[in-house]
Design an enzyme around this catalytic site. Sequence first.
Site, PDB file in Angstrom:
ATOM      1  N   LYS A  40      28.936 -19.978 -13.969  1.00 57.08           N
ATOM      2  CA  LYS A  40      27.412 -19.067 -13.450  1.00 57.08           C
ATOM      3  C   LYS A  40      26.282 -19.940 -13.940  1.00 57.08           C
ATOM      4  O   LYS A  40      26.342 -20.995 -14.458  1.00 57.08           O
ATOM      5  CB  LYS A  40      27.346 -17.970 -14.690  1.00 57.08           C
ATOM      6  N   ARG A 138      26.801  -4.959 -23.899  1.00 53.34           N
ATOM      7  CA  ARG A 138      25.949  -5.357 -22.727  1.00 53.34           C
ATOM      8  C   ARG A 138      26.751  -4.645 -21.347  1.00 53.34           C
ATOM      9  O   ARG A 138      25.902  -4.371 -20.462  1.00 53.34           O
ATOM     10  CB  ARG A 138      26.137  -7.012 -22.230  1.00 53.34           C
ATOM     11  N   TYR A 263      -2.043 -34.300 -24.604  1.00 52.78           N
ATOM     12  CA  TYR A 263      -2.775 -33.256 -24.752  1.00 52.78           C
ATOM     13  C   TYR A 263      -3.079 -32.915 -26.107  1.00 52.78           C
ATOM     14  O   TYR A 263      -1.923 -33.009 -27.027  1.00 52.78           O
ATOM     15  CB  TYR A 263      -1.984 -32.183 -24.184  1.00 52.78           C
ATOM     16  N   MET A 312       4.068 -32.011 -18.381  1.00 58.28           N
ATOM     17  CA  MET A 312       4.457 -31.564 -17.223  1.00 58.28           C
ATOM     18  C   MET A 312       5.516 -32.606 -16.693  1.00 58.28           C
ATOM     19  O   MET A 312       6.661 -32.250 -16.280  1.00 58.28           O
ATOM     20  CB  MET A 312       3.756 -31.010 -16.081  1.00 58.28           C
TER      21      MET A 312
HETATM   22  C1  LIG Z   1      28.810 -16.730 -20.275  1.00 53.69           C
HETATM   23  C2  LIG Z   1      30.131 -16.006 -20.474  1.00 53.69           C
HETATM   24  C3  LIG Z   1      31.151 -16.811 -21.032  1.00 53.69           C
HETATM   25  C4  LIG Z   1      31.320 -18.117 -21.293  1.00 53.69           C
HETATM   26  O1  LIG Z   1      30.358 -18.393 -22.586  1.00 53.69           O
HETATM   27  P1  LIG Z   1      30.552 -19.735 -23.440  1.00 53.69           P
HETATM   28  O2  LIG Z   1      29.930 -19.728 -24.642  1.00 53.69           O
HETATM   29  O3  LIG Z   1      29.672 -20.852 -22.634  1.00 53.69           O
HETATM   30  O4  LIG Z   1      31.879 -20.507 -23.270  1.00 53.69           O
HETATM   31  C5  LIG Z   1      32.495 -16.041 -21.229  1.00 53.69           C
HETATM   32  N1  LIG Z   1      32.550 -14.926 -20.915  1.00 53.69           N
HETATM   33  C6  LIG Z   1      31.473 -14.220 -20.400  1.00 53.69           C
HETATM   34  C7  LIG Z   1      31.570 -12.485 -20.181  1.00 53.69           C
HETATM   35  C8  LIG Z   1      30.181 -14.786 -20.327  1.00 53.69           C
HETATM   36  O5  LIG Z   1      29.338 -13.895 -19.978  1.00 53.69           O
END
Ligand SMILES: *Cc1c(COP(=O)(O)O)cnc(C)c1O
Length: 368
Positions: A40, A138, A263, A312
């Site tokens: 993801k 969630r 800055y 930046m």
């Molecule tokens: C992002 C995610 C993972 C992976 O998590 P890591 O801590 O990066 O290994 C696994 N399962 C779900 C449902 C996630 O949202």
Amino acid sequence: MSAIPESPPRSWAEVDLSGIRHNLATARKLSGQGIMAVVKASAYGHGLEAVASALEQEEIAFFGVANVGEARRLSKAGVRAPIYLLGGTFPSEREEVIAHHWLPCLNTMEEARHFDQLARHGGTVVEAHLTVDTGMGRGGFLPADAPAALEAIRALPGIRISGLGSHLPSADEDPVFTRTQFDQFDNLVESLPHRRELKHIHLANSAGLLGYQSRTTTLARPGLLLYGVSPLKGHGADLRNVMSLKSRIALIRDLPSGHGISYGRTFVTTRPTKVGTIGIGYGDGYPRALADHTPEVFVRGQRVPLLGRVTMDQVMADLSSCPDCRPGDEVELFGPNIPVQEVAQKAGTIPWELFTGITPRVKRIYSG
Ligand SMILES: *Cc1c(COP(=O)(O)O)cnc(C)c1O
């Protein structure tokens, strides 16, 4: 054709795909299970298509993505391994999910009924996993409701439930809670009357995979550890660095004592100082919050401190200890010499956020 050479990138991220394959093999060995490779958020900023195609030859059970947009990109890239949607879907997305054979996770009866209706209307059956909320809060069915939900969904002709998953909120922070969570999850799975129909049982993220054992799971869902970082202290020695964030020295100048840098003039030199200006900043995802915690960068074989605030597009480093440093020299912001965990910690964040915050201006350069 042009006589003018193209300028090299100001900032770039070297991504070692053989490192990801190595870390995948490590995940497989440690878990002894199938792997849902979590890709993801553009494979945690490493580049979705490049990472997926590097892992395709490695017998991935599933690619895990956050949403339909990412699933679409994987399908377009010609990925053949099944694509699993880790989050809930919007009603308007579900026809596309069914048409592409992406695997949704079911979180509510509403979702299930809608998928059933759409699938039957299209004369097909959608394969899905059931999500159980064992503590993440969630998504998913509460454990007490899960057995009945599973039976109710089994009665829907448009859906075939082939797996069941849950997620760990605290595997890298709270071992007592997490051990209890594993136990409750395993008990739930063992209590299900049609357990044998559930080919895929999954609970562990990276921390869960590294630190815990389940009696029932068949798959692990590592994300972070594929990218070379262990979320658990004392683990990860057998992981390989994957991303190195780099830039170059653009300028080197000698500043007198008493001269402010960046800055807010939060840093003022106390001696004559050789100051290097480096072509990366928070516009590239190098966090501005770092500046209060003496970040260091790596150049010509040594660590040097940054001076003043991250701007930046540029940061300044004290190169007084590096008489050989020259404009054009490569600088590592994180990678094999400056662990990404160190940078994340100094910035008050976590490696996940740092990786995914590297902006598109940073060119990803692949090897391996
Ligand atoms: C992002 C995610 C993972 C992976 O998590 P890591 O801590 O990066 O290994 C696994 N399962 C779900 C449902 C996630 O949202």
